[in-house]
Structures are given as structure tokens and as C-alpha cells.
Motif scaffolding. Structure first.
Motif, PDB file in Angstrom:
ATOM      1  N   UNK A  83      22.349  13.088  -1.487  1.00 33.37           N
ATOM      2  CA  UNK A  83      21.420  12.026  -1.888  1.00 33.37           C
ATOM      3  C   UNK A  83      20.105  12.574  -2.429  1.00 33.37           C
ATOM      4  N   UNK A  84      20.058  13.860  -2.752  1.00 32.51           N
ATOM      5  CA  UNK A  84      18.829  14.483  -3.239  1.00 32.51           C
ATOM      6  C   UNK A  84      18.190  13.657  -4.353  1.00 32.51           C
ATOM      7  N   UNK A  85      16.909  13.339  -4.142  1.00 34.88           N
ATOM      8  CA  UNK A  85      16.155  12.621  -5.162  1.00 34.88           C
ATOM      9  C   UNK A  85      16.280  11.119  -5.113  1.00 34.88           C
ATOM     10  N   UNK A  86      17.226  10.593  -4.319  1.00 36.26           N
ATOM     11  CA  UNK A  86      17.385   9.146  -4.222  1.00 36.26           C
ATOM     12  C   UNK A  86      16.324   8.550  -3.299  1.00 36.26           C
ATOM     13  N   UNK A  87      15.938   7.324  -3.571  1.00 32.58           N
ATOM     14  CA  UNK A  87      14.922   6.644  -2.770  1.00 32.58           C
ATOM     15  C   UNK A  87      15.555   5.444  -2.084  1.00 32.58           C
ATOM     16  N   UNK A 100       4.467  -0.775  -7.876  1.00 34.65           N
ATOM     17  CA  UNK A 100       4.891   0.619  -7.885  1.00 34.65           C
ATOM     18  C   UNK A 100       5.762   0.964  -6.680  1.00 34.65           C
ATOM     19  N   UNK A 101       6.947   1.465  -6.959  1.00 35.20           N
ATOM     20  CA  UNK A 101       7.822   1.953  -5.910  1.00 35.20           C
ATOM     21  C   UNK A 101       8.571   0.892  -5.143  1.00 35.20           C
ATOM     22  N   UNK A 102       8.445  -0.365  -5.511  1.00 34.86           N
ATOM     23  CA  UNK A 102       9.138  -1.405  -4.765  1.00 34.86           C
ATOM     24  C   UNK A 102      10.637  -1.359  -5.060  1.00 34.86           C
ATOM     25  N   UNK A 146       0.812  -1.220   0.000  1.00 30.66           N
ATOM     26  CA  UNK A 146       0.000   0.000   0.000  1.00 30.66           C
ATOM     27  C   UNK A 146       0.843   1.267   0.000  1.00 30.66           C
ATOM     28  N   UNK A 147       2.044   1.186   0.527  1.00 27.12           N
ATOM     29  CA  UNK A 147       2.852   2.388   0.638  1.00 27.12           C
ATOM     30  C   UNK A 147       4.247   2.162   0.073  1.00 27.12           C
ATOM     31  N   UNK A 148       4.876   3.279  -0.275  1.00 25.27           N
ATOM     32  CA  UNK A 148       6.228   3.255  -0.804  1.00 25.27           C
ATOM     33  C   UNK A 148       6.990   4.432  -0.191  1.00 25.27           C
ATOM     34  N   UNK A 149       8.250   4.587  -0.595  1.00 25.16           N
ATOM     35  CA  UNK A 149       9.115   5.596   0.009  1.00 25.16           C
ATOM     36  C   UNK A 149       9.171   6.870  -0.829  1.00 25.16           C
ATOM     37  N   UNK A 150       9.405   7.984  -0.143  1.00 24.67           N
ATOM     38  CA  UNK A 150       9.641   9.261  -0.824  1.00 24.67           C
ATOM     39  C   UNK A 150      11.138   9.442  -1.068  1.00 24.67           C
ATOM     40  N   UNK A 151      11.508  10.323  -1.967  1.00 22.56           N
ATOM     41  CA  UNK A 151      12.929  10.573  -2.228  1.00 22.56           C
ATOM     42  C   UNK A 151      13.553  11.447  -1.148  1.00 22.56           C
TER      43      UNK A 151
END
Length: 485
Positions: free
Chosen positions: A84-88, A448-450, A73-78
Motif C-alpha cells: 500500500x506504499x503511497x496510498x492514503x 485539501x486531503x479530504x 485542520x488535519x488530513x492523513x499521511x500516505x
């Protein structure tokens, strides 16, 4: 034995001292357990400290996001700044567990395991001292004991969710449950074995039934009724336990009791979004939301927004996956519970503004929602279906869907899957999905986002439970480790 006993007592005193209204003490003095719990005032201080520990343990990142994260249901933000800007990347508190690669020696959940057994020990101390109180009425003592018993059952239940395979993993639930403690360490050091899961559930149910019989109409402590266990939310917990046990008759009866007799009503469609967006209050259908801790100036230091919050300048680590968002129909008002924000994200090495969906459920000073009336409708629906009453089941699902302005079900052909999906949409971010998948013998599919090394995993899997922390195994030679660890 004495050393461990005093460590436990010192821990309880430390916990109680964290409460803002702890009894004033002269510098350098100490309060023994016998002194503290000799009267009603001391017992209530201990009970308040116990609630603080329960809130901190279930609201803490590990448990509060675990089921939705594992289920997809959830994933990580960058990352929002720096090199590390923008990295997930996954959060440090769940890094190994997220990939189903947790290890006994360095378990992400070691503090969760020990924290819950500390809660259980504290509940047992209150249960042992309360009957001796001379300045409390029998009704008051029963109420205190009811709340402590419910907390004891709740702590054992959440431990079983993390460390035990589902109830039907073996035909008679004879596989490993957990250690079930009904005495404090103060009564003597023991090295218990893990119960079977069947026995674990039996003990949980016995504690809850006893508690429900002892509850009065008056809470033990002053404060918002939704912050403490009472007869209604203890029944909600019991209904959930019956659901996980697949005791469909009792699940239906208990859920129906709460719906019909608790006095709680579903939030209406007009108010659903605005109630979730309230900064300091839970939705009115919340049967139990553990209040977040505040300092002497009523400032909240940590809440569920630490994991899901977003402001004009900052954002937290967890957002809805498109796997979840795409399940909602276009007219479903629950889609309004998402806050879409574009965040700078590395895509093929280039920083790109990518949309992320935060939830309105847990902004500002949001507490941990333990039980909500919507869940009881969906428990009753699932139990009705399994009791061969599909029309009743469909009616309950349609009650939830009608409020959300979603299309109503018109036939029962795929009702089991419809109920599962309705739970996923209605109860998202509230800690149900992974446990729902496992108890329904479904595998894990995260798209998505895994960013895990294991984005999909079939049922059954030895990795659907976490390892008992090795430090606890070392202390108790009778404590059997989960298979594969």
C-alpha cells in the motif's frame, strides 16, 4: 446487580494496578474497594489511577484528533511501506466517524463512551469514601474531593461534546443531553434517562463551582502542577463551559479571573517555537497538560506523537491540511511550528514526493494539552464581543496576533469571524475546530486531503453527533438514542 458491581470494582482495581507505585500485594490476593479506600494512602492511589484513565481516554486517538479532523485542520499521511506504499486511507479507529457514517452497533467511539462513564464511576467512588477518612485533614479531604468533582464534570462535558447537539440547537436547550451520574454503581444499579442539555450543563457548572470552592493551595499528590486539576484550570474548564453555553457574562468574568489572577503569563514570541519543541515539558502557559504514562525506567510507551510525530525514519498518520496552513500570514511565527517533509504519495498512480506539514506541538513525549492561557484570551475576546464590548475583544485578539507577528486588527467590522479564525490558527491540533464550527452554527468544509464520502456538510446536521453505542442502549432501556441512528 451484584455481578455488574463486582465488574466495576474489578475494573477499578485493574486500573490502579497499572500504576507503577501500586501497593505491593501477595500473589493471589485481592484488595476490595472498602479496604483500598479506607485510608488517605489508598484514596490517593485511586486518584492517581483515575488521572491515568482520564489521560488515556482524552489523549487516545479517537478524541484527541476528532475535532481537528472533522473540522478540516488535519488530513492523513500516505502509507510508508508494503503493497500500500503511497496510498492514503483513514485510520481504522475513526474510519466511519470521519465520514459522518458511524453506526451504533459498531461505533468507533464505543470505548470512549464506556471509558468516560468508568471514569465518572471511579470519581464517584472517591467522592463517596473521602469524607469518611480518619487520617486526612479537612483541607486534604476537600482537595481530593475538588479534584474528583472536576474530573467528574470534565468527563461529562467531553461526553456532551461528542453526543449532544450544540446548546442553541433548541431555543431552551431542551434537546437531549447525557446521563449525569452522581453516584457510583456500588450504591445500587440504576437505569437513568438522559438529561436535557440545559440540565447537563447546569450539573457540570454546579460540580465545578463546588470544586473551585474546595480547592486549597496544595495539590493532593506530588508531581508537576500542570498534570493535575487545580483551582486555576478548573476555572479554565468552567470558562469553556460558559462559552459553549453562550453565557457571555460568566464566560468573560471567569476567563478574566484566570488571566488576571492565575499567575500564568503568555509565552513570549521569542520562546514560542522553542517551548513547543521541548521534548518532555509543556509550554509554560499550559494550565493543564495530562502527563503521559512512563514505565519503571521512565520510558514513554505512547503519547501525542503517536498521531503527529515525525522522525528521520518514521512518521505518524496526521498532518496539517493546506486549508489550515494557508490561513497564516507569511510573517506569522506560528508557521515555524510546521515541519515540512516530502513523502512518497500515489498521485494518479505514480509515486510522487509530496510535501506534508507535521506539527512541532506534539513531537517526542508530548502530552495532551487540555487548557492553555491563549484559549482564555480568546474566550474573553469572544465573550466581550457578545457583551457589546468590541474594543476589548479586539485588544485580546491583537494580544495573540502581536505575539505571532501577525498584522494587528484595526477595526471590528468582521470581529466575530476574526475571533473564529484566530482560534483555528492558535489552537490547532488541540481539539477545538469542529466544536467551534458547530457552536457557531457553521457547516463543515474540508478541501485539501479530504477522502471522506462527506467532505462538506451544512449546519444543522443530525450527523454532527455520534450514536450512543448500541451495547449501552441494550443495557439501559431508558437510554434514548440520538436521532438518525
Amino acid at each position: 446487580m451484584n455481578y455488574l458491581k463486582y465488574i466495576t470494582i474489578a475494573f477499578l482495581i485493574f486500573t490502579l494496578q497499572s500504576c507503577s507505585d501500586f501497593l505491593e500485594q501477595e500473589p493471589g490476593t485481592q484488595t476490595s474497594i472498602d479496604e483500598l479506600l479506607q485510608n488517605k494512602e489508598g484514596v490517593l492511589i485511586a486518584l492517581k489511577g483515575l488521572y491515568r484513565n482520564v489521560e488515556g481516554t482524552v489523549r487516545e486517538e479517537r478524541f484527541s484528533v476528532y475535532s481537528d479532523l472533522q473540522g478540516g485542520n488535519i488530513k492523513f499521511t500516505p502509507t510508508s511501506s508494503g503493497n500500500s506504499l503511497g496510498q492514503i486511507t483513514p485510520g481504522v479507529n475513526l474510519r466511519e466517524a470521519y465520514s459522518f457514517e458511524d453506526m451504533a452497533e459498531t461505533s468507533n467511539f464505543a470505548s470512549f463512551y464506556s471509558g468516560n462513564y468508568s471514569i465518572i464511576n471511579q470519581a464517584n467512588l472517591i467522592l463517596e469514601y473521602t469524607p469518611k477518612l480518619k487520617d486526612a485533614t479537612e483541607t486534604e479531604k476537600k482537595q481530593i474531593q475538588a479534584e474528583a468533582l472536576t474530573i467528574r464534570a470534565y468527563a461529562h462535558f467531553v461526553l456532551s461534546q461528542i453526543y449532544c447537539q450544540d446548546y442553541e440547537y433548541t431555543p431552551d436547550a431542551s434537546h437531549l443531553g447525557i446521563v449525569y451520574n452522581t453516584e457510583s454503581i456500588k450504591s445500587g444499579l440504576k437505569y437513568p434517562k438522559r438529561e436535557t442539555l440545559a440540565n447537563t450543563y447546569s450539573l457540570i457548572i454546579t460540580d465545578l463551582k463546588t470544586a473551585i470552592e474546595n480547592y486549597s493551595e496544595t495539590a493532593a499528590m506530588a508531581g508537576p502542577i500542570y498534570s493535575y486539576f487545580n483551582k486555576n484550570n478548573a476555572k479554565a474548564l468552567l470558562a469553556r463551559v460558559y462559552l459553549y453555553k453562550k453565557d457571555w457574562a460568566n464566560a468573560y468574568e471567569t476567563a478574566n479571573d484566570v488571566i488576571a489572577n492565575s499567575g500564568f503569563k503568555l509565552v513570549n514570541a521569542t520562546d514560542l517555537v522553542s517551548q513547543w519543541a521541548q521534548p518532555d515539558l509543556p509550554v509554560s502557559e499550559a494550565l493543564l497538560e495530562f502527563s503521559v504514562s512512563k514505565d519503571s525506567e521512565s520510558i514513554v510507551s505512547t503519547s501525542m506523537s503517536n498521531y503527529f510525530g515525525v522522525t528521520s525514519s518514521t512518521y505518524a498518520h496526521y498532518v496539517a491540511s493546506n486549508d489550515l496552513v494557508d490561513l497564516y500570514e507569511s510573517n506569522d511565527i506560528r508557521k515555524q511550528l510546521f515541519i515540512t517533509v516530502h513523502l512518497q504519495t500515489l498521485v494518479n498512480g505514480v509515486l510522487t514526493a509530496v510535501p506534508y506539514n507535521f506539527t512541532r506541538k506534539f513531537q517526542d513525549n508530548a502530552g495532551y494539552v487540555a487548557f492553555r492561557l491563549s484559549e482564555l484570551y480568546l474566550i474573553r475576546a469572544e465573550a466581550a464581543l457578545e457583551n457589546n464590548q468590541p474594543a476589548l475583544a479586539m485588544a485580546d485578539v491583537n494580544t495573540i496576533r502581536a505575539r505571532a507577528n501577525a498584522a494587528l486588527l484595526t477595526n471590528t467590522a468582521n470581529l466575530k469571524e476574526d475571533i473564529f479564525l484566530e482560534r483555528r490558527k492558535e489552537l490547532c491540533f488541540e481539539g477545538h475546530l469542529f466544536f467551534d464550527l458547530v457552536r457557531n452554527h457553521k457547516g463543515i468544509t474540508r478541501n485539501d486531503g479530504c477522502i471522506s464520502t462527506n467532505c462538506g456538510m451544512a449546519y444543522p446536521s443530525l450527523k454532527f453527533v455520534l450514536p450512543i453505542p448500541q451495547s449501552n442502549i441494550n443495557l439501559n432501556s431508558n437510554l434514548q438514542q440520538n436521532e438518525s441512528y
